[in-house]
Write an enzyme that holds these catalytic residues in place. Structure first.
Site, PDB file in Angstrom:
ATOM      1  N   SER A 677      39.141  35.393  85.087  1.00  0.00           N
ATOM      2  CA  SER A 677      38.646  36.437  84.510  1.00  0.00           C
ATOM      3  C   SER A 677      38.698  37.215  82.858  1.00  0.00           C
ATOM      4  CB  SER A 677      39.153  37.866  86.057  1.00  0.00           C
ATOM      5  OG  SER A 677      40.248  38.031  85.929  1.00  0.00           O
ATOM      6  N   LYS A 720      41.755  46.931  88.346  1.00  0.00           N
ATOM      7  CA  LYS A 720      41.425  46.140  87.188  1.00  0.00           C
ATOM      8  C   LYS A 720      40.982  47.737  85.810  1.00  0.00           C
ATOM      9  CE  LYS A 720      41.252  42.185  87.460  1.00  0.00           C
ATOM     10  NZ  LYS A 720      39.888  40.141  87.589  1.00  0.00           N
TER      11      LYS A 720
END
Ligand code: ADP
Length: 793
Positions: A677, A720
């Site tokens: 990611s 996140k």
């Protein structure tokens, strides 16, 4: 011979007089006194007749036996009260012919019974027999007078001998009277011998009983004595085996156990009893028995499976977590239905996954509370040895049961809620595979007869509700993961934390520290201040610790009387907690070339992750540092290829010369990182380094990239974004495909953030690259490290 002469009658109570014997009598009854006086006036003859019933004071003729002894009063003495003491010599057997009831006393005419002596041979034999019996009797009866035997032996006739012997030997009135009435001597002798033999028999039985009793007393005395000795020995040794064994037996009898277990227990107690008092073996047996007797075998708590109640409990214990609570309630509903239907539950095991401090453990406790069951927690972190789950065989020194059995013991019921903590931290090595053992524990097909090596007897775990927790699902052994229903708990936004602190954590800490809530005032702004400046976490554990510290210090000040009410201010916090010590997510102070803000997901929640890139003359290589995993390295390569392809669009002078090396570094260097990611951030940093245009420092980004620059969705988005929010960033770039995940974010966070949903890296570059005019010249690029500042907020 009968005579018409009348003799005064002296009725005898409880005694029968025999001819040839001398009797001393106390005469007190008026009629008797008169009879004696009449006898004394009249030749001293008196008829001694026994009363049938010694209890009658004024007897009629019918109350007296009809055979008695005619006696002569040989001695007499008149007492002061008009009574007499008389000595009467028995002369002959006399049968009453007629009785005359005078005014004052009875008189009777009698027939004197002549007695026939037996023939001498028979007489001798009977006499010997009689004397033998008498001597035997004298041995047995302690009250037998010592001179009696001799007196009897010296009697002149067999008749007198028999009468005298009867006088000594027989106690009962009716027996004596029978002898008196037996006129023929032979018959009398036979009767007396029979009576004496009877008496002997009775005495012998009595003696046997006495001896037996004595022996018993002796034995119990001996036992008592020995026991006392033993007690003294045990006291010396500091042990008490006998009472310990008794106590164990008593407990074993009182405890409800399956047949197999009960047999084992009693066998083991018997074994312990035979062992030497102080032996290592004894200690092992004792600990083992202790376990068997303290484990719950049948004890269970009454289940409550009311979904409304469960909802209430979950809501009152936890703020927010709506989805998680829904899932738990669904789980409980299924649990209830399957149990009602089949009696057993074969549903999946709940697995609460999330960073530390998000309430996994306390959710487990609430589930137990809602079901009204006991709660026990087993920490699995770092367990590598199968024996930790299943126990060691008792033959090992220091063997212990496994943690499951230990947990059952501390639960005390067969149906607790057991939380298996950190199931993702199980290890495996040469000592066996604890995961395999756990699999058996969690498998409803097998766990009704779980075998612990120490316990030996199978144990039924089927009534237990198991809940597991983990920080991430990555390292949970697949076979285990398959059995579990994963519920993710992502972490809290700042607003949620404020609410949790105000509603749950602070009241709890105030209670613990005994502070009245009225004495302390914390505004939401101050909670926020604590959260922002003193913690950096997805959960609320650190926050709870800070609040505990605040309560501690405040309690002291309140007690010392320095202040009556405490208002928490930044100044107070400085005093209580020290300088703000949050090591902020490595925030970049200014927009720089070659530095992009990525976002990372870790087991401890999300974090922001600056990606640094520098370029330098070299062999055209890609260097990566910061403990990047294979996937991350590949995504760096992909990013470089993509960046190179983009640089073609640049003006000639901006293209990095052939043979330029690129170095990609991800802090913090010691923490291993992996996953695709960070692709977008690496690509942005690389392009930035190539084109020497700085990257905005107020935008965080995440996304996997393809070689051709497409942006793919990522996992852990909620954590996140919460991390970016925590770090004070207000714009984030996320893959368009992740759009649905944004709904999971708390309203407040969604409101405050600006989301850029992208599909290609080009879009990202457009968003974050600042004009090149602000770029620094190539040769003056600062070296990595100098570019970053750690922001203490
Ligand atoms: P974990 O097991 O996930 O590490 P804990 O259950 O130990 O977390 O939680 C730490 C503390 O935070 C506990 O005191 C718990 O009660 C509290 N807590 C966590 N989440 C919440 C919540 N949503 N509402 C109320 N208290 C919470």
């Amino acid at each position: 011979m009968s005579s018409d002469e009348r003799y005064p009658v002296l009725p005898l109570k409880n005694v029968v007089a025999f001819p040839g014997t001398f009797l001393t009598l106390l005469v007190g009854r008026p009629a008797s006194v008169r009879a004696v006086e009449r006898a004394l006036e009249q030749g001293k003859r008196i008829l001694l007749l026994a009363q049938r019933d010694g209890g009658i004071d004024d007897p009629d003729p019918s109350d007296l036996y009809q055979v008695g002894t005619l006696g002569r009063i040989a001695e007499w003495r008149r007492g002061d009260a008009g009574n007499y003491e008389v000595g009467v010599e028995g002369l002959a057997r006399a049968r009453v012919c007629e009785t005359y009831s005078g005014d004052e006393f009875l008189e009777a005419s009698v027939k004197i019974e002549r007695e026939a002596e037996p023939n001498p041979r028979a007489g001798q034999a009977l006499a010997r027999h009689l004397l033998e019996s008498l001597s035997r009797l004298s041995e047995l009866s302690p009250s037998f007078p010592s001179e009696a035997l001799e007196n009897v032996r010296r009697s002149k006739t067999l008749g007198f001998m028999t009468d005298m012997a009867a006088g000594y030997a027989l106690r009962g009135v009716s027996e004596r009277q029978r002898v008196l009435e037996a006129v023929p001597v032979r018959e009398r002798m036979e009767l007396l011998i029979a009576l004496i033999e009877d008496e002997i028999e009775v005495l012998e039985v009595e003696q046997r009983i006495r001896q037996k009793v004595r022996r018993q007393v002796d034995r119990s005395q001996k036992e008592f004595w020995l026991r006392e000795q033993l007690k003294a020995i045990h006291e010396e040794l500091g042990t008490d085996l006998a009472s310990e064994i008794d106590e164990l037996r008593r407990r074993a009898e009182a405890k409800l156990m399956p047949q197999e277990v009960a047999e084992k227990v009693f066998k083991e107690i018997a074994r312990l009893e035979r062992m030497p008092q102080v032996s290592p073996e004894g200690t092992v047996a004792r600990t083992y028995l202790e376990l068997l007797l303290s484990l719950p075998w049948t004890e269970r708590s009454e289940d409550r499976l009311d979904i409304a109640v469960a909802k209430e409990v979950l809501d009152s214990d936890h703020y927010g977590l709506q989805q998680v609570k829904e899932r738990i309630l669904e789980f409980l509903a299924v649990y209830r239905l399957t149990r009602e239907k089949s009696g057993s539950v074969k549903g999946p095991i709940l697995c609460l996954v999330g960073p530390p401090g998000v309430g996994k453990t306390s959710l487990g406790q609430s589930i137990a509370r809602a079901m009204s069951r006991r709660f026990v927690r087993i920490s699995l972190g770092g367990i590598r040895d199968e024996a930790e789950i299943r126990g060691h065989r008792r033959t090992y020194v220091g063997a212990l049961p496994g943690r499951i059995i230990q947990a059952m013991r501390s639960a005390g019921t067969v149906n607790p809620v057991i939380m298996l903590d950190e199931i993702d931290k199980l290890g495996t090595d040469f000592r066996g595979d604890p995961a395999a053992a756990l699999l058996e524990v969690l498998d409803p097909e097998q766990n009704h007869a779980f075998v612990d090596h120490y316990l030996e007897v199978p144990y039924d775990l089927s009534a237990v509700v198991f809940i597991t927790t983990a920080n991430s699902t990555h390292t949970i052994p697949k076979a285990l993961l398959d059995r579990m229903e994963v519920i993710e708990i992502g972490g809290y936004s700042e607003d949620e934390k404020v609410q949790i602190a105000r509603r749950h954590l602070l009241p709890k800490q105030l209670r613990i520290h005994g502070i009245d809530p009225r004495y302390i005032e914390i505004s939401d702004r101050m909670f926020r201040y604590v959260i922002y400046h003193y913690t950096n976490e997805a959960g609320v554990r650190g926050l709870e610790r800070r609040l505990a510290a605040i309560c501690r210090k405040a309690a002291r000040q309140l007690v010392e009387g320095r202040t009556a009410r405490i208002r928490i201010t930044p100044h107070r916090l400085l005093e209580y907690l020290g300088p703000p010590r949050r090591v902020h997510a490595l925030r970049v102070a200014t927009s720089q070339v070659g530095v992009a803000l990525g976002m990372a997901w870790t087991e401890y929640g999300g974090d922001i992750l600056p990606v640094e890139v520098i370029s330098m003359p070299g062999a055209g290589q890609l260097i990566t540092t910061g403990r990047l995993g294979e996937i991350l390295q590949e995504s760096a390569k992909t990013a470089l290829s993509y960046a190179r392809s983009r640089s073609k669009l640049l003006p000639e002078e901006a293209v990095p010369p052939q043979g330029t090396d690129f170095h990609v570094h991800l802090p913090e260097g010691a923490v291993p990182k992996d996953g695709p990611s960070a692709g977008v951030a690496i690509a942005v940093a690389l392009v930035s380094a190539m084109v020497r245009r700085p990257v905005r420092n107020d935008v965080a980004m995440t996304g996997e990239i393809t070689l051709r620059g497409r942006v793919l969705p990522v996992g852990g988005l909620k954590e996140k974004i919460l991390a970016a929010h925590r770090a004070g960033l207000r714009e984030v770039i996320v893959p368009k495909a992740n759009e649905p995940d944004l709904l999971e974010l708390p309203q407040s966070v969604r409101r405050e953030l600006k989301f850029h949903l992208v599909e290609t890296v080009d879009e990202v570059l457009d968003l974050v690259l600042l004009p090149s005019s602000e770029a620094l010249p190539l040769d003056s690029w600062p070296i990595a490290g100098g570019q970053l500042t750690v922001d203490f907020g």
